[in-house]
Write an enzyme that holds these catalytic residues in place. Structure first.
Site, short mmCIF file in Angstrom:
data_model
loop_
_atom_site.label_atom_id
_atom_site.label_comp_id
_atom_site.label_asym_id
_atom_site.label_seq_id
_atom_site.Cartn_x
_atom_site.Cartn_y
_atom_site.Cartn_z
N ASN A 45 3.98 2.11 3.76
CA ASN A 45 4.29 3.17 4.72
C ASN A 45 4.83 2.57 6.01
OD1 ASN A 45 1.60 2.25 5.02
ND2 ASN A 45 0.98 4.10 6.10
N GLU A 47 5.48 3.72 9.78
CA GLU A 47 5.30 4.76 10.80
C GLU A 47 6.24 4.52 11.99
OE1 GLU A 47 1.07 4.95 11.56
OE2 GLU A 47 0.69 5.82 9.59
N ASN A 48 6.27 5.52 12.87
CA ASN A 48 7.18 5.46 14.01
C ASN A 48 6.49 6.09 15.22
OD1 ASN A 48 9.58 6.46 15.76
ND2 ASN A 48 10.53 5.15 14.23
N ALA A 50 7.74 8.03 17.17
CA ALA A 50 8.06 9.45 17.01
C ALA A 50 7.41 9.87 15.69
CB ALA A 50 9.57 9.65 16.98
N GLU A 58 5.30 5.54 -0.96
CA GLU A 58 5.98 5.94 -2.20
C GLU A 58 7.48 6.09 -1.94
OE1 GLU A 58 3.30 7.20 -0.78
OE2 GLU A 58 2.04 8.30 -2.19
#
Ligand code: THU
Length: 135
Positions: A45, A47-48, A50, A58
């Site tokens: 994964n 993430e950001n 934002a 996935e």
């Protein structure tokens, strides 16, 4: 499905999980896809700051598969960071279904190695498919 192949996918998902960029949730996820051509693609994964722009493991693994030239999933493993199975979110169920048949296996594996097998058809019955676009 052959246990050695599942184990290979589990190791690949665990390895990808170590690269997870999840400073906001602290929830590290890894995924590994076996394509029908016999290739393994993994992802974590991402993430950001934002928040809504974050991407699930996935989706990263499926993107790697498509980038690598493969278009069909034989099996997918999703590694959770704790002792609960990490079931794919609704959006990822649809992303898996795009490249899978109803009976394609989806294996959730926990931190301690427990495997929870289901099929994408069980996770996403009545999937919206490209066949619906034809009429
Ligand atoms: N996440 C995944 O990568 N896969 C899942 O199946 C469920 C959730 C990620 C998204 C977000 O980065 C974090 O886990 C917490 O939701």
């Amino acid at each position: 499905m052959d246990n050695n192949i599942i184990q290979k996918l589990v190791e690949s998902a665990y390895e990808a999980q170590t690269h997870s960029h999840s400073p906001y949730s602290g929830f590290k996820v890894g995924a590994a896809v076996l394509s029908k051509n016999g290739n393994v693609f993994s992802g974590c994964n991402v993430e950001n700051a934002a928040y809504p722009l974050g991407q699930c493991a996935e989706a990263t693994a499926i993107g790697a598969m498509v980038t690598g030239g493969d278009k069909a999933i034989e099996a997918i493993v999703i590694a959770s960071p704790n002792d609960e199975a990490c079931f794919p979110c609704g959006g990822c169920r649809q992303k898996i279904a795009e490249f899978a048949a109803d009976d394609t296996p989806v294996y959730m594996v926990t931190k301690s190695g427990s495997l929870h097998p289901v099929t994408i058809g069980e996770l996403l019955p009545y999937a919206f498919r490209d066949t619906a676009l034809a009429s």
